[in-house]
Enzyme design. Structure first.
Site, PDB file in Angstrom:
ATOM      1  N   GLU A 129       6.639 -14.697 -11.957  1.00  0.00           N
ATOM      2  CA  GLU A 129       6.116 -13.410 -11.477  1.00  0.00           C
ATOM      3  C   GLU A 129       5.441 -12.608 -12.585  1.00  0.00           C
ATOM      4  O   GLU A 129       4.386 -12.037 -12.377  1.00  0.00           O
ATOM      5  CB  GLU A 129       7.280 -12.533 -10.972  1.00  0.00           C
ATOM      6  N   ASN A 156      -1.278   2.085   5.874  1.00  0.00           N
ATOM      7  CA  ASN A 156      -0.448   1.035   5.302  1.00  0.00           C
ATOM      8  C   ASN A 156      -0.003   0.169   6.481  1.00  0.00           C
ATOM      9  O   ASN A 156       0.579   0.677   7.428  1.00  0.00           O
ATOM     10  CB  ASN A 156       0.732   1.723   4.603  1.00  0.00           C
ATOM     11  N   GLY A 157      -0.331  -1.131   6.433  1.00  0.00           N
ATOM     12  CA  GLY A 157       0.042  -2.015   7.544  1.00  0.00           C
ATOM     13  C   GLY A 157      -1.123  -2.911   7.909  1.00  0.00           C
ATOM     14  O   GLY A 157      -2.086  -3.045   7.145  1.00  0.00           O
ATOM     15  N   LYS A 182       5.662  -4.662  -4.728  1.00  0.00           N
ATOM     16  CA  LYS A 182       7.125  -4.585  -4.677  1.00  0.00           C
ATOM     17  C   LYS A 182       7.654  -4.685  -3.251  1.00  0.00           C
ATOM     18  O   LYS A 182       8.691  -5.281  -3.007  1.00  0.00           O
ATOM     19  CB  LYS A 182       7.578  -3.261  -5.294  1.00  0.00           C
ATOM     20  N   LYS A 188      11.505 -15.079 -11.761  1.00  0.00           N
ATOM     21  CA  LYS A 188      11.233 -13.974 -12.690  1.00  0.00           C
ATOM     22  C   LYS A 188      10.120 -14.360 -13.651  1.00  0.00           C
ATOM     23  O   LYS A 188       9.189 -13.617 -13.888  1.00  0.00           O
ATOM     24  CB  LYS A 188      12.460 -13.634 -13.533  1.00  0.00           C
ATOM     25  N   ARG A 245       3.615  -0.406  -4.991  1.00  0.00           N
ATOM     26  CA  ARG A 245       3.356  -0.920  -3.644  1.00  0.00           C
ATOM     27  C   ARG A 245       2.000  -1.597  -3.527  1.00  0.00           C
ATOM     28  O   ARG A 245       1.672  -2.187  -2.498  1.00  0.00           O
ATOM     29  CB  ARG A 245       3.406   0.235  -2.634  1.00  0.00           C
ATOM     30  N   CYS A 273       0.862  -1.176   0.000  1.00  0.00           N
ATOM     31  CA  CYS A 273       0.000   0.000   0.000  1.00  0.00           C
ATOM     32  C   CYS A 273       0.904   1.233   0.000  1.00  0.00           C
ATOM     33  O   CYS A 273       1.994   1.206   0.551  1.00  0.00           O
ATOM     34  CB  CYS A 273      -0.934   0.112   1.192  1.00  0.00           C
ATOM     35  N   GLU A 304      16.189 -18.030  -9.350  1.00  0.00           N
ATOM     36  CA  GLU A 304      15.835 -16.648  -9.691  1.00  0.00           C
ATOM     37  C   GLU A 304      15.205 -16.571 -11.090  1.00  0.00           C
ATOM     38  O   GLU A 304      14.241 -15.841 -11.311  1.00  0.00           O
ATOM     39  CB  GLU A 304      17.074 -15.746  -9.582  1.00  0.00           C
ATOM     40  N   TRP A 328      -3.031  -2.584  -1.604  1.00  0.00           N
ATOM     41  CA  TRP A 328      -2.789  -4.009  -1.834  1.00  0.00           C
ATOM     42  C   TRP A 328      -3.571  -4.708  -0.736  1.00  0.00           C
ATOM     43  O   TRP A 328      -3.240  -4.593   0.442  1.00  0.00           O
ATOM     44  CB  TRP A 328      -1.295  -4.327  -1.735  1.00  0.00           C
TER      45      TRP A 328
HETATM   46  C1  G6P Z   1       8.514  -8.769  -3.039  1.00  0.00           C
HETATM   47  C2  G6P Z   1       8.961  -8.288  -4.391  1.00  0.00           C
HETATM   48  C3  G6P Z   1      10.225  -9.031  -4.821  1.00  0.00           C
HETATM   49  C4  G6P Z   1      11.306  -8.869  -3.754  1.00  0.00           C
HETATM   50  C5  G6P Z   1      10.806  -9.299  -2.379  1.00  0.00           C
HETATM   51  C6  G6P Z   1      11.794  -8.905  -1.291  1.00  0.00           C
HETATM   52  O1  G6P Z   1       8.086 -10.074  -3.131  1.00  0.00           O
HETATM   53  O2  G6P Z   1       7.939  -8.485  -5.345  1.00  0.00           O
HETATM   54  O3  G6P Z   1      10.683  -8.513  -6.033  1.00  0.00           O
HETATM   55  O4  G6P Z   1      12.412  -9.639  -4.100  1.00  0.00           O
HETATM   56  O5  G6P Z   1       9.576  -8.652  -2.076  1.00  0.00           O
HETATM   57  O6  G6P Z   1      11.869  -7.508  -1.242  1.00  0.00           O
HETATM   58  P1  G6P Z   1      13.086  -6.694  -0.681  1.00  0.00           P
HETATM   59  O7  G6P Z   1      12.702  -5.269  -0.868  1.00  0.00           O
HETATM   60  O8  G6P Z   1      13.210  -7.070   0.760  1.00  0.00           O
HETATM   61  O9  G6P Z   1      14.282  -7.063  -1.449  1.00  0.00           O
END
Ligand code: G6P
Length: 613
Positions: free
Chosen positions: A493, A105-106, A608, A490, A27, A2, A486, A79
């Site tokens: 996602e 947010n929270g 994100k 990707k 967010r 959020c 990874e 979100w």
């Molecule tokens: C979310 C994002 C990912 C990210 C993960 C950890 O799932 O979509 O892209 O890798 O959080 O986020 P951070 O900011 O802690 O790297």
């Protein structure tokens, strides 16, 4: 998750708020809303879906006067946690009497108990959200002093919050507070901004105040007064933002993800720049603030992280074991804090987090601190909670990453972890000779990234062939194992293809049952220890008629005539291969998602920055 934006000043608030929300859509983007105070009334607009829908609604339903003369407002992009993403559940939420309004947010963890009490007192609720409960609490305590009401309400709340609150009889004031969710205040000339992330503010001012957990603040035009949750004055310093508004724009790129993939040579240059001492054959990472002796005495190195950051940590684990000669573990942050990790003062726990706000990673580092371990952070966002709470660590300096799927942060995390392993290794047993070779290899990383990006057209052609598949396996060994994880992350996602990363040897322990002509395998057969065995695994895939897309080093003919498609990343020292291969797999995922017409920067259900557990 959020995003919150608020404004109090002399300009029309709605436009500033909506533009700010656009910068925070990463967010959360399932619904959005704005509230302004005008003529002693609270006006609210909310819509399901993206911020553009909200902008249209305001344009169509709010008068010109309201749009330009309402100079105080708060807004939110959501979100969903409590309640489905619809207009009613969208923020802002009013209190029971419609006198105050709030964005949040929270998560309010005790919202059920609080709601039951409020219902018994005669309150009625419109939404299913925890936020509305908090809004009602603020309203319940509000008499004439808004900050007093906010402090009183928050004293009843368990959970996390970043909030902004308006009252209809206080047209020139916003009250904000934080615990566990970021709040940054921008101080301009006769105007004040607030947001969950400086990206929403930087176009207006570079002077910012980061609130700490437990801070509350009253914002008026150009003025900020910070207090504790107990309502006592406290001072917070003003910092200067180090990035400008352009770095958070897409420019000529179709998507932020595309921009961020292609920015990697520069991002890596920034992450590495000035951090290598070729003379001493080591890395300079002064933010770690550790003497060589302290480094040499460390017993164990533990990395905690989530998502892509955890995959970077898994690459780092190889580096630390191979180069720094240290006992190293990587832990899923969410699991770490709920186990009984055996850690103490001779262990260093490193939180890896692009945003520096991921709730589980933050909680893990707090747990480690509580148990007496040394804590440190590897973050991209300057001033983020993890960066500030750890107090020591390394910034990535990769620039703002907006695309929800992390790209440049991953490769920069890997590069910095390699430098950290070099530094720790040189403080322990790593020879000067190996140190020098590593320095040379690391300084060439940006160049290798540039060369890898030249494969774009070829990778796009391969992606076109596989854009229609439903399942993909990624396999690798050694350094390439976390890169396989990874690569799969990707792809799933952003393209919604079911993709799984496996150790190449594990394929035989289950997944091989699923191989058939409709299930391609991306096999990472680079020139790193374990390559020959991976080639054997490719044979096994071919024997089950799975198409194989192999990634190899340079002109290596090892899979010629065996793999269906070959991606040849540049020849590099083996420690660098995780970076070049990750870039190739980012391009692969990007183009597949593009062929499938997916919303690349804002994939469904994702956000994100995951600020809830
Ligand atoms: C979310 C994002 C990912 C990210 C993960 C950890 O799932 O979509 O892209 O890798 O959080 O986020 P951070 O900011 O802690 O790297």
């Amino acid at each position: 998750m959020c995003g919150i934006v608020g404004y109090v000043g002399y300009r029309g608030a709605p436009e500033i708020l909506v533009n700010g929300l656009r910068k925070l859509e990463y967010r959360g983007y399932d619904s959005a809303g704005v509230a302004v105070v005008f003529d002693n009334e609270i006006k609210i607009a909310k819509t399901k879906g993206k911020v553009n829908n909200l902008a249209e609604r305001i344009e169509k339903t709010w008068s010109e006067k309201l749009q330009t003369k309402a100079t105080t407002g708060i807004s939110h992009t959501r979100w969903a946690t409590h309640g489905e993403p619809n207009e009613i559940n969208a923020h802002p939420h009013l209190d029971n009497d419609g006198r105050t309004v709030l964005v949040h947010n929270g998560i309010i963890e005790n919202c059920r108990a609080l709601k039951a009490r409020l219902l018994a007192e005669g309150h009625t609720f419109a939404s299913e959200t925890d936020t509305e409960v908090l809004a009602h609490l603020v309203g319940k305590y509000y008499k004439t002093d808004l900050i007093e009401a906010v402090c009183e309400a928050l004293s009843k709340v368990e959970g996390t919050f970043g909030i902004a609150v308006l009252a209809k009889d206080k047209p020139d004031e916003i009250v904000v507070a934080r615990k566990g969710s970021p709040i940054v205040i921008g101080v301009g000339d006769d105007e004040t901004f607030v947001a969950s992330d400086a990206a929403a503010i930087v176009a207006h001012t570079k002077n910012v105040i980061y609130l700490d957990d437990g801070d509350v603040a009253i914002l008026t035009a150009g003025e900020v007064e910070v207090r504790t949750l107990e309502n006592s004055p406290i001072s917070r310093e003003v910092s200067t933002l180090e990035f400008d508004a352009d770095s958070a724009e897409k420019g000529e790129h179709k998507h932020f993800m595309h921009k961020e993939i292609f920015e990697q040579p520069d991002a890596l240059r920034n992450a590495i720049g000035g951090r290598l001492d070729k003379d001493k054959a080591t890395a300079i990472l002064s933010g770690l603030s550790m003497s060589p002796r302290e480094m040499a005495e460390l017993r164990r190195f533990i990395m905690v992280a989530c998502g892509t950051s955890m995959n970077a940590g898994l690459v780092g684990e190889y580096y630390f074991e191979d180069l720094a000669d240290m006992i190293t573990d990587v832990e899923q942050a969410a699991e770490f804090r709920y186990r009984n990790p055996i850690i103490g003062s001779q262990d260093m726990v490193l939180a890896i987090s692009q945003s520096g706000e991921t709730a589980d990673t933050l909680a893990a580092i707090r747990e480690a601190k509580q148990k007496g371990a040394l804590i440190s952070g590897l973050c991209n966002v300057v001033g983020s909670t993890i960066a500030r709470e750890t107090g020591r660590g390394v910034y990535l300096h990769a620039g703002p990453e907006i695309g929800v799927a992390s790209t440049k942060a991953f490769t920069c995390q890997v590069a910095v972890l390699l430098m950290m392993a070099l530094k720790f290794g040189r403080g322990r047993r790593l020879s000067r000779d190996v140190g020098q070779k590593l320095c040379a290899a690391i300084s060439n990383i940006p160049k290798y990234a540039e060369e890898t990006l030249k494969l774009d057209g070829q990778i796009r052609d391969i992606a076109k062939v596989y854009a229609g598949v439903e399942d993909v396996f990624f396999i690798g060994r050694g350094y390439m194992y976390p890169v396989a994880l990874e690569g799969a992350l990707k792809l799933k996602e952003i393209s919604y293809i079911h993709a799984e990363g496996y150790h190449a040897a594990e394929l035989k322990h289950g997944p091989i049952a699923l191989l058939e002509p409709r299930v391609p395998v991306v096999a990472l057969a680079n020139d790193v220890p374990g390559k020959d065995k991976t080639i054997g695994n490719i044979e096994e895939c071919k024997a089950r008629n799975s198409p194989v897309i192999a990634v190899v080093t340079g002109d290596d003919p090892c899979v010629d005539g065996l793999a269906d498609h070959i991606i040849r990343v540049p020849e590099t020292p083996d420690v660098i291969a995780p970076i070049t291969v990750a870039i190739a797999l980012q391009l692969f995922a990007y183009h597949i998602a593009e062929f499938r017409g997916c919303e690349i920067d804002q994939p469904r259900n994702l956000a994100k920055s995951v600020t809830v557990e």
